[in-house]
Design a protein around this motif. Sequence first.
Motif, PDB file in Angstrom:
ATOM      1  N   LEU A 174       0.872  -1.175   0.000  1.00 60.27           N
ATOM      2  CA  LEU A 174       0.000   0.000   0.000  1.00 60.27           C
ATOM      3  C   LEU A 174       0.902   1.217   0.000  1.00 60.27           C
ATOM      4  O   LEU A 174       1.903   1.232   0.724  1.00 60.27           O
ATOM      5  CB  LEU A 174      -0.864   0.040   1.270  1.00 60.27           C
ATOM      6  CG  LEU A 174      -1.742  -1.180   1.540  1.00 60.27           C
ATOM      7  CD1 LEU A 174      -2.271  -1.144   2.972  1.00 60.27           C
ATOM      8  CD2 LEU A 174      -2.894  -1.206   0.545  1.00 60.27           C
ATOM      9  N   VAL A 175       0.566   2.214  -0.803  1.00 57.11           N
ATOM     10  CA  VAL A 175       1.372   3.432  -0.810  1.00 57.11           C
ATOM     11  C   VAL A 175       0.428   4.611  -0.565  1.00 57.11           C
ATOM     12  O   VAL A 175      -0.544   4.794  -1.272  1.00 57.11           O
ATOM     13  CB  VAL A 175       2.099   3.624  -2.161  1.00 57.11           C
ATOM     14  CG1 VAL A 175       2.959   4.883  -2.128  1.00 57.11           C
ATOM     15  CG2 VAL A 175       2.967   2.416  -2.492  1.00 57.11           C
ATOM     16  N   GLU A 176       0.750   5.342   0.486  1.00 58.78           N
ATOM     17  CA  GLU A 176      -0.071   6.506   0.876  1.00 58.78           C
ATOM     18  C   GLU A 176       0.831   7.727   0.802  1.00 58.78           C
ATOM     19  O   GLU A 176       1.948   7.685   1.326  1.00 58.78           O
ATOM     20  CB  GLU A 176      -0.358   6.359   2.364  1.00 58.78           C
ATOM     21  CG  GLU A 176      -1.733   6.211   2.855  1.00 58.78           C
ATOM     22  CD  GLU A 176      -1.605   5.974   4.370  1.00 58.78           C
ATOM     23  OE1 GLU A 176      -1.762   6.939   5.129  1.00 58.78           O
ATOM     24  OE2 GLU A 176      -1.292   4.825   4.756  1.00 58.78           O
ATOM     25  N   LYS A 177       0.337   8.796   0.201  1.00 56.76           N
ATOM     26  CA  LYS A 177       1.194   9.987   0.124  1.00 56.76           C
ATOM     27  C   LYS A 177       0.555  11.141   0.898  1.00 56.76           C
ATOM     28  O   LYS A 177      -0.663  11.330   0.850  1.00 56.76           O
ATOM     29  CB  LYS A 177       1.349  10.405  -1.335  1.00 56.76           C
ATOM     30  CG  LYS A 177       2.213   9.475  -2.141  1.00 56.76           C
ATOM     31  CD  LYS A 177       2.807  10.239  -3.305  1.00 56.76           C
ATOM     32  CE  LYS A 177       2.764   9.426  -4.573  1.00 56.76           C
ATOM     33  NZ  LYS A 177       3.245  10.198  -5.724  1.00 56.76           N
ATOM     34  N   ASP A 178       1.383  11.906   1.556  1.00 58.86           N
ATOM     35  CA  ASP A 178       0.901  13.068   2.289  1.00 58.86           C
ATOM     36  C   ASP A 178       1.966  14.160   2.139  1.00 58.86           C
ATOM     37  O   ASP A 178       2.954  14.174   2.876  1.00 58.86           O
ATOM     38  CB  ASP A 178       0.694  12.680   3.762  1.00 58.86           C
ATOM     39  CG  ASP A 178       0.292  13.871   4.615  1.00 58.86           C
ATOM     40  OD1 ASP A 178      -0.073  14.921   4.044  1.00 58.86           O
ATOM     41  OD2 ASP A 178       0.376  13.763   5.856  1.00 58.86           O
ATOM     42  N   GLY A 179       1.807  15.002   1.153  1.00 57.07           N
ATOM     43  CA  GLY A 179       2.796  16.045   0.899  1.00 57.07           C
ATOM     44  C   GLY A 179       4.127  15.412   0.492  1.00 57.07           C
ATOM     45  O   GLY A 179       4.205  14.610  -0.434  1.00 57.07           O
ATOM     46  N   HIS A 180       5.182  15.746   1.255  1.00 60.59           N
ATOM     47  CA  HIS A 180       6.515  15.228   0.921  1.00 60.59           C
ATOM     48  C   HIS A 180       6.781  13.845   1.530  1.00 60.59           C
ATOM     49  O   HIS A 180       7.866  13.299   1.381  1.00 60.59           O
ATOM     50  CB  HIS A 180       7.592  16.201   1.413  1.00 60.59           C
ATOM     51  CG  HIS A 180       7.533  17.533   0.735  1.00 60.59           C
ATOM     52  ND1 HIS A 180       7.636  17.675  -0.631  1.00 60.59           N
ATOM     53  CD2 HIS A 180       7.366  18.790   1.226  1.00 60.59           C
ATOM     54  CE1 HIS A 180       7.552  18.957  -0.952  1.00 60.59           C
ATOM     55  NE2 HIS A 180       7.379  19.658   0.161  1.00 60.59           N
ATOM     56  N   LEU A 181       5.788  13.319   2.262  1.00 62.02           N
ATOM     57  CA  LEU A 181       5.955  12.022   2.935  1.00 62.02           C
ATOM     58  C   LEU A 181       5.165  10.927   2.221  1.00 62.02           C
ATOM     59  O   LEU A 181       4.036  11.155   1.792  1.00 62.02           O
ATOM     60  CB  LEU A 181       5.461  12.144   4.386  1.00 62.02           C
ATOM     61  CG  LEU A 181       5.381  10.853   5.206  1.00 62.02           C
ATOM     62  CD1 LEU A 181       6.772  10.252   5.427  1.00 62.02           C
ATOM     63  CD2 LEU A 181       4.708  11.118   6.551  1.00 62.02           C
ATOM     64  N   ALA A 182       5.771   9.760   2.097  1.00 59.92           N
ATOM     65  CA  ALA A 182       5.031   8.597   1.595  1.00 59.92           C
ATOM     66  C   ALA A 182       5.182   7.461   2.598  1.00 59.92           C
ATOM     67  O   ALA A 182       6.234   7.313   3.231  1.00 59.92           O
ATOM     68  CB  ALA A 182       5.578   8.164   0.239  1.00 59.92           C
ATOM     69  N   ILE A 183       4.112   6.701   2.767  1.00 59.40           N
ATOM     70  CA  ILE A 183       4.173   5.522   3.635  1.00 59.40           C
ATOM     71  C   ILE A 183       3.936   4.292   2.759  1.00 59.40           C
ATOM     72  O   ILE A 183       2.908   4.202   2.066  1.00 59.40           O
ATOM     73  CB  ILE A 183       3.130   5.597   4.765  1.00 59.40           C
ATOM     74  CG1 ILE A 183       3.413   6.837   5.624  1.00 59.40           C
ATOM     75  CG2 ILE A 183       3.169   4.317   5.622  1.00 59.40           C
ATOM     76  CD1 ILE A 183       2.410   7.082   6.715  1.00 59.40           C
ATOM     77  N   LEU A 184       4.920   3.415   2.761  1.00 64.67           N
ATOM     78  CA  LEU A 184       4.832   2.188   1.957  1.00 64.67           C
ATOM     79  C   LEU A 184       4.668   1.022   2.931  1.00 64.67           C
ATOM     80  O   LEU A 184       5.560   0.765   3.754  1.00 64.67           O
ATOM     81  CB  LEU A 184       6.107   2.055   1.123  1.00 64.67           C
ATOM     82  CG  LEU A 184       6.142   0.989   0.015  1.00 64.67           C
ATOM     83  CD1 LEU A 184       7.255   1.298  -0.987  1.00 64.67           C
ATOM     84  CD2 LEU A 184       6.283  -0.410   0.534  1.00 64.67           C
ATOM     85  N   THR A 185       3.511   0.377   2.874  1.00 66.37           N
ATOM     86  CA  THR A 185       3.229  -0.735   3.792  1.00 66.37           C
ATOM     87  C   THR A 185       3.275  -2.045   3.021  1.00 66.37           C
ATOM     88  O   THR A 185       2.565  -2.207   2.022  1.00 66.37           O
ATOM     89  CB  THR A 185       1.825  -0.565   4.429  1.00 66.37           C
ATOM     90  OG1 THR A 185       1.767   0.728   5.049  1.00 66.37           O
ATOM     91  CG2 THR A 185       1.544  -1.637   5.470  1.00 66.37           C
ATOM     92  N   ILE A 186       4.126  -2.961   3.469  1.00 66.14           N
ATOM     93  CA  ILE A 186       4.146  -4.289   2.853  1.00 66.14           C
ATOM     94  C   ILE A 186       2.917  -5.022   3.396  1.00 66.14           C
ATOM     95  O   ILE A 186       2.734  -5.122   4.619  1.00 66.14           O
ATOM     96  CB  ILE A 186       5.431  -5.093   3.215  1.00 66.14           C
ATOM     97  CG1 ILE A 186       6.689  -4.221   3.196  1.00 66.14           C
ATOM     98  CG2 ILE A 186       5.551  -6.341   2.335  1.00 66.14           C
ATOM     99  CD1 ILE A 186       7.265  -3.854   1.900  1.00 66.14           C
ATOM    100  N   ASN A 187       2.087  -5.505   2.491  1.00 66.92           N
ATOM    101  CA  ASN A 187       0.753  -5.947   2.895  1.00 66.92           C
ATOM    102  C   ASN A 187       0.425  -7.354   2.377  1.00 66.92           C
ATOM    103  O   ASN A 187      -0.404  -7.522   1.495  1.00 66.92           O
ATOM    104  CB  ASN A 187      -0.263  -4.914   2.370  1.00 66.92           C
ATOM    105  CG  ASN A 187      -1.661  -5.161   2.875  1.00 66.92           C
ATOM    106  OD1 ASN A 187      -1.844  -5.649   3.997  1.00 66.92           O
ATOM    107  ND2 ASN A 187      -2.658  -4.842   2.056  1.00 66.92           N
ATOM    108  N   ARG A 188       1.145  -8.338   2.939  1.00 68.56           N
ATOM    109  CA  ARG A 188       0.825  -9.757   2.647  1.00 68.56           C
ATOM    110  C   ARG A 188       0.719 -10.470   3.991  1.00 68.56           C
ATOM    111  O   ARG A 188       1.486 -11.408   4.271  1.00 68.56           O
ATOM    112  CB  ARG A 188       1.952 -10.435   1.867  1.00 68.56           C
ATOM    113  CG  ARG A 188       2.104 -10.106   0.431  1.00 68.56           C
ATOM    114  CD  ARG A 188       3.178 -11.035  -0.174  1.00 68.56           C
ATOM    115  NE  ARG A 188       2.675 -12.349  -0.479  1.00 68.56           N
ATOM    116  CZ  ARG A 188       3.438 -13.464  -0.418  1.00 68.56           C
ATOM    117  NH1 ARG A 188       4.702 -13.408  -0.054  1.00 68.56           N
ATOM    118  NH2 ARG A 188       2.917 -14.631  -0.736  1.00 68.56           N
ATOM    119  N   PRO A 189      -0.187 -10.038   4.857  1.00 64.45           N
ATOM    120  CA  PRO A 189      -0.171 -10.563   6.227  1.00 64.45           C
ATOM    121  C   PRO A 189      -0.346 -12.076   6.301  1.00 64.45           C
ATOM    122  O   PRO A 189       0.154 -12.702   7.235  1.00 64.45           O
ATOM    123  CB  PRO A 189      -1.309  -9.823   6.929  1.00 64.45           C
ATOM    124  CG  PRO A 189      -2.073  -9.114   5.878  1.00 64.45           C
ATOM    125  CD  PRO A 189      -1.225  -9.002   4.667  1.00 64.45           C
TER     126      PRO A 189
END
Length: 259
Positions: free
Chosen positions: A7-22
Motif C-alpha cells: 500500500l502506498v499513501e502519500k501526504d505532501g513530501h511524505l510517503a508511507i509504503l506498507t508491505i501488505n501480505r499478512p
Amino acid sequence: MAYNNILVEKDGHLAILTINRPKAMNALNNETLTEIDKAYDELMEDGQTRVVIITGAEKAFVAGADIKELMEADGEKAKVISSKGNTLFRKIESCDLVSIAAVNGFALGGGCELAMACDIRIASEKAKMGQPEVNLGLIPGYGGTQRLTRLVGKGKAKELIFTADMLDARDALKVGLVEHVTEPGELMDEAKKMAKKIISKGPIAVKLAKQAINFGSETSLPDGIAFEIEKFGQVCSTEDKNEGTKAFLEKRAPEFKAK
Ligand code: CO8
C-alpha cells in the motif's frame, strides 16, 4: 497505481509504503519485490516525495524472502532472485529519498535486510530482528552479510548469522541495528515525527549529506573527505543555502525551495 502486496499513501513530501501480505507475514515474493521497485520509481519521479516510511501490515514488518519461492529455486534461479532483491535494496539505499524503516514486528532474513537498506530504523517494542537463514540451510542473500557487518561489526554479525538468533528491539538498539525503540502504539507517530523534521530541513542539503555519508562509509577516509568537500561546494551554490543562512541571521524560519 494499484498494487496487490503493498500500500502506498502519500501526504505532501511524505510517503508511507506498507508491505501488505499478512497471510505470509509480509514475506517478499517476486511480485512484492517488483511492486516495491515500481513504487520507488514512482516516488523518485513524482517531484514531491522526500521521505518514505516503510512498514508492515499487522504482525510482521517482513518475515523474510518467500520460503515457498526459495524452495523451488535452484542455484542459477537463486542468483537471479538474489540479484533482483539486491538491486532493489541498493536503489532504496542510494536514491535521493530518505527511507525510514518503522519495524513493527518480525524483521527476519530479507525483512531485516530491507530494514538495513533504509537510512534509519525505528523499532516497536514488539519487533524481533535477525538473519535466520542458516536455519533453512541458506545464507542471507539480500545484502545481510554485508550491511549487518557494517552496522553491528564483524563479530556480532557473525554471531547473529551463525546462530540465527533473533534480537528483540532493546537488544537491536544496543548493538546498533536500530536507532530508536518506541511503544508499539507510538511507532508510526514517531516515524512520522522524524520524517517531518527531515522534510523541514534543506532538501538539497539532506540529499547531499546522504550521498556523502553513503560514499564515505564505502571508501577510505581521505576519499570520503574529498567527496564531502565537493558536496559542500555544491550545496553552497544553492538558493537554499542563501536562504538558510539569511534566515538564521534575520531570526526567522527558513523557507527552503529545493533550489
Ligand atoms: N515465507 C513464506 N511464508 C512465510 C514466511 C516466509 N518467510 N514467514 C512466515 N510465513 C507464513 C507461514 O508459512 C504461515 O503460513 P500458513 O498460515 O499458510 O501456514 C504464516 O506465514 C504465518 O506464519 P507462522 O504460523 O509461522 O506464524 P508464527 O507467529 O508462529 O511465527 C515467524 C512467525 C517467527 C515469523 C515464523 O513464521 C518464521 O520463522 N518465519 C520464517 C522466518 C525466516 O526464516 N525468514 C528468512 C527467510 S529466508 C530469507 O529471507 C533469505 C533472504 C535472501 C533471499 C535471496 C534470494 C535467493
